[in-house]
Design a protein around this motif. Structure first.
Motif, PDB file in Angstrom:
ATOM      1  N   ILE A  54      28.825 -26.666 140.624  1.00  0.00           N
ATOM      2  CA  ILE A  54      28.957 -26.130 139.266  1.00  0.00           C
ATOM      3  C   ILE A  54      27.952 -26.826 138.371  1.00  0.00           C
ATOM      4  N   ARG A  55      27.226 -26.056 137.577  1.00  0.00           N
ATOM      5  CA  ARG A  55      26.316 -26.622 136.585  1.00  0.00           C
ATOM      6  C   ARG A  55      26.859 -26.303 135.200  1.00  0.00           C
ATOM      7  N   PHE A  56      26.894 -27.316 134.348  1.00  0.00           N
ATOM      8  CA  PHE A  56      27.442 -27.144 133.008  1.00  0.00           C
ATOM      9  C   PHE A  56      26.354 -26.659 132.055  1.00  0.00           C
ATOM     10  N   SER A  57      26.783 -25.960 131.014  1.00  0.00           N
ATOM     11  CA  SER A  57      25.865 -25.312 130.092  1.00  0.00           C
ATOM     12  C   SER A  57      25.270 -26.297 129.099  1.00  0.00           C
ATOM     13  N   ASN A  58      23.951 -26.463 129.131  1.00  0.00           N
ATOM     14  CA  ASN A  58      23.286 -27.298 128.139  1.00  0.00           C
ATOM     15  C   ASN A  58      23.459 -26.750 126.732  1.00  0.00           C
ATOM     16  N   ASP A  59      23.450 -25.427 126.598  1.00  0.00           N
ATOM     17  CA  ASP A  59      23.550 -24.825 125.274  1.00  0.00           C
ATOM     18  C   ASP A  59      24.878 -25.144 124.596  1.00  0.00           C
ATOM     19  N   VAL A  60      25.888 -25.478 125.390  1.00  0.00           N
ATOM     20  CA  VAL A  60      27.191 -25.828 124.830  1.00  0.00           C
ATOM     21  C   VAL A  60      27.331 -27.332 124.641  1.00  0.00           C
ATOM     22  N   LEU A  61      26.820 -28.125 125.563  1.00  0.00           N
ATOM     23  CA  LEU A  61      27.129 -29.556 125.619  1.00  0.00           C
ATOM     24  C   LEU A  61      26.008 -30.482 125.168  1.00  0.00           C
ATOM     25  N   LEU A  62      24.771 -30.008 125.085  1.00  0.00           N
ATOM     26  CA  LEU A  62      23.623 -30.883 124.857  1.00  0.00           C
ATOM     27  C   LEU A  62      23.056 -30.714 123.447  1.00  0.00           C
ATOM     28  N   ALA A  66      18.223 -34.450 119.973  1.00  0.00           N
ATOM     29  CA  ALA A  66      18.389 -35.871 120.254  1.00  0.00           C
ATOM     30  C   ALA A  66      17.846 -36.229 121.636  1.00  0.00           C
ATOM     31  N   ARG A  67      17.915 -35.297 122.571  1.00  0.00           N
ATOM     32  CA  ARG A  67      17.452 -35.546 123.940  1.00  0.00           C
ATOM     33  C   ARG A  67      16.601 -34.360 124.373  1.00  0.00           C
ATOM     34  N   ARG A  68      15.352 -34.408 123.975  1.00  0.00           N
ATOM     35  CA  ARG A  68      14.480 -33.255 124.172  1.00  0.00           C
ATOM     36  C   ARG A  68      14.049 -33.115 125.631  1.00  0.00           C
ATOM     37  N   PRO A  69      14.128 -31.899 126.172  1.00  0.00           N
ATOM     38  CA  PRO A  69      13.611 -31.665 127.525  1.00  0.00           C
ATOM     39  C   PRO A  69      12.103 -31.898 127.576  1.00  0.00           C
ATOM     40  N   PRO A  83      14.616 -28.891 131.838  1.00  0.00           N
ATOM     41  CA  PRO A  83      15.808 -29.276 131.071  1.00  0.00           C
ATOM     42  C   PRO A  83      16.680 -30.229 131.880  1.00  0.00           C
ATOM     43  N   PRO A  84      17.456 -31.057 131.213  1.00  0.00           N
ATOM     44  CA  PRO A  84      18.363 -31.956 131.945  1.00  0.00           C
ATOM     45  C   PRO A  84      19.477 -31.173 132.628  1.00  0.00           C
ATOM     46  N   ARG A  85      20.129 -31.830 133.573  1.00  0.00           N
ATOM     47  CA  ARG A  85      21.201 -31.182 134.327  1.00  0.00           C
ATOM     48  C   ARG A  85      22.473 -32.031 134.273  1.00  0.00           C
ATOM     49  N   LEU A  86      23.573 -31.356 134.095  1.00  0.00           N
ATOM     50  CA  LEU A  86      24.902 -31.957 134.226  1.00  0.00           C
ATOM     51  C   LEU A  86      25.650 -31.085 135.212  1.00  0.00           C
ATOM     52  N   GLU A  87      26.004 -31.650 136.380  1.00  0.00           N
ATOM     53  CA  GLU A  87      26.525 -30.788 137.423  1.00  0.00           C
ATOM     54  C   GLU A  87      27.522 -31.496 138.335  1.00  0.00           C
ATOM     55  N   LEU A  88      28.386 -30.689 138.898  1.00  0.00           N
ATOM     56  CA  LEU A  88      29.281 -31.126 139.967  1.00  0.00           C
ATOM     57  C   LEU A  88      28.634 -30.699 141.279  1.00  0.00           C
ATOM     58  N   ALA A  89      28.556 -31.622 142.238  1.00  0.00           N
ATOM     59  CA  ALA A  89      27.890 -31.318 143.500  1.00  0.00           C
ATOM     60  C   ALA A  89      28.720 -31.812 144.674  1.00  0.00           C
ATOM     61  N   LEU A  90      28.486 -31.193 145.821  1.00  0.00           N
ATOM     62  CA  LEU A  90      29.058 -31.631 147.092  1.00  0.00           C
ATOM     63  C   LEU A  90      27.989 -32.413 147.830  1.00  0.00           C
ATOM     64  N   ALA A  91      28.305 -33.651 148.199  1.00  0.00           N
ATOM     65  CA  ALA A  91      27.321 -34.524 148.837  1.00  0.00           C
ATOM     66  C   ALA A  91      27.850 -35.032 150.169  1.00  0.00           C
ATOM     67  N   ASP A 302      13.264 -44.007 128.953  1.00  0.00           N
ATOM     68  CA  ASP A 302      14.701 -43.999 129.246  1.00  0.00           C
ATOM     69  C   ASP A 302      15.122 -42.648 129.767  1.00  0.00           C
ATOM     70  N   ASP A 303      16.407 -42.530 130.085  1.00  0.00           N
ATOM     71  CA  ASP A 303      16.933 -41.325 130.746  1.00  0.00           C
ATOM     72  C   ASP A 303      16.662 -40.080 129.946  1.00  0.00           C
ATOM     73  N   ASP A 304      16.784 -40.169 128.618  1.00  0.00           N
ATOM     74  CA  ASP A 304      16.638 -38.982 127.802  1.00  0.00           C
ATOM     75  C   ASP A 304      15.195 -38.495 127.748  1.00  0.00           C
ATOM     76  N   LYS A 305      14.253 -39.331 128.245  1.00  0.00           N
ATOM     77  CA  LYS A 305      12.843 -38.931 128.222  1.00  0.00           C
ATOM     78  C   LYS A 305      12.337 -38.541 129.595  1.00  0.00           C
ATOM     79  N   ARG A 306      13.169 -38.722 130.623  1.00  0.00           N
ATOM     80  CA  ARG A 306      12.706 -38.443 131.970  1.00  0.00           C
ATOM     81  C   ARG A 306      13.395 -37.198 132.506  1.00  0.00           C
ATOM     82  N   PRO A 307      12.657 -36.256 133.053  1.00  0.00           N
ATOM     83  CA  PRO A 307      13.269 -35.055 133.592  1.00  0.00           C
ATOM     84  C   PRO A 307      14.065 -35.337 134.834  1.00  0.00           C
ATOM     85  N   GLY A 308      15.082 -34.510 135.066  1.00  0.00           N
ATOM     86  CA  GLY A 308      15.844 -34.573 136.304  1.00  0.00           C
ATOM     87  C   GLY A 308      16.996 -35.529 136.306  1.00  0.00           C
TER      88      GLY A 308
END
Length: 310
Positions: A54-62, A66-69, A83-91, A302-308
């Motif tokens: 599941i990938r969460f919506s950046n348009d709703v949560l980001l 403040a944290r530019r892609p 764009p950054p990613r916020l996701e649930l994954a199976l590993a 920092d994290d907000d400046k690095r993709p992925g």
């Protein structure tokens, strides 16, 4: 009619998920001293077999402002928007054990909706346990093991691995809120807060990530790779030691940090309350940080400046 939005975006076919897997949470942002969490996110996404569920919506949560892609400019055109990613994954770990990860940026908005959504997903998937890691800056020397404060409802982990137990108020993160809600539901939950030397808190400190991965293994039994981080840490420490060796005053300050730390450990048997924090109050460590500035200034962003990462 109440306003509501879908927190998820379509990612196509989702893998089948067995019930009863452990969940590991690593959310970058406010409590990421030494870029510990950012590096853990990389490890969980790139160093083990991982498939988004599941990938969460950046348009709703980001908050994009403040944290530019990041986007690439190639001579006369734009490409590679990341764009950054916020996701649930199976590993799958190094020995083939499956587990779930929740990785990415800490949401800027809709915390309650996000937490409710994660709890509902965890209930649907019958998550067996929850482990999350974050890191704060502390006036401790880098020449000593990185300690942890442990919270949650797993008493055996708290007793064995929590070196500092303050009673205080702290700015909350969404990870704290998730922890509280999982504990309220009775899910076995452990939070590891890494205590990172504060003069290295703004650097990408590999030892902090190694300690975070070790904490995840301790709590969940998941086998995670750390060889690359260990190699990077050797180079990182060599550069720090080079700076310290070139300045007698820095060496003296570090010795003072070590002395105070060792006295604290011996006197407290690795346990403390918030009153004991004065033992760590070493303003001279700020001078150590200043002398290391030239090296740390060469670190990646920092994290907000690095993709992925997010």
């Amino acid at each position: 009619m109440p306003w509501s939005v879908d927190l998820h975006v379509d990612i196509g076919d989702r893998p089948e998920i067995p019930a009863g897997l452990p969940l590991v949470i690593a959310l970058t942002g406010f409590t990421d001293a030494g870029s510990a969490v950012s590096q853990v996110v990389d490890a969980l996404r790139e160093s083990v077999d991982s498939r988004p569920v599941i990938r969460f919506s950046n348009d709703v949560l980001l908050d994009y402002r403040a944290r530019r892609p990041v986007i690439s400019f190639d001579q006369d055109h734009l490409e590679d928007y990341r764009p950054p990613r916020l996701e649930l994954a199976l590993a799958r770990d190094l020995i083939g054990q499956e587990f779930l990860t929740l990785t990415g940026y800490e949401p800027d908005f809709a915390w309650d909706a996000f937490v409710d959504d994660v709890l509902a997903l965890a209930a649907e998937l019958q998550v067996a346990s929850v482990t999350w890691v974050h890191a704060i800056a502390m006036p401790v020397p880098h020449t000593r093991p990185i300690g942890t404060t442990v919270s949650g409802n797993r008493a055996e982990l708290i007793e064995a691995h929590s070196v500092w137990r303050p009673r205080t108020e702290v700015p909350a993160t969404v990870g704290h809120l998730l922890e509280m809600r999982f504990v309220e539901r009775g899910t076995p939950t452990a939070s590891f807060v890494l205590l990172v030397p504060h003069y290295l808190a703004d650097a990408e400190y590999p030892a902090a990530a190694i300690r975070a991965l070790e904490s995840i293994t301790i709590a969940s039994g998941i086998a995670l790779p750390s060889e690359t981080l260990r190699e990077q840490n050797l180079g990182f420490l060599a550069k720090v030691e080079e700076q310290i060796a070139a300045n007698d005053e820095l060496g003296t300050m570090l010795e003072n940090l070590e002395t105070r730390y060792d006295q604290y450990v011996q006197g407290s048997s690795l346990r403390a309350t918030s009153d004991d924090i004065d033992e760590f109050d070493l303003p001279s460590a700020d001078e150590l940080a200043a002398e290391l500035e030239r090296y740390l200034a060469t670190r990646p962003g920092d994290d907000d400046k690095r993709p992925g990462r997010g």
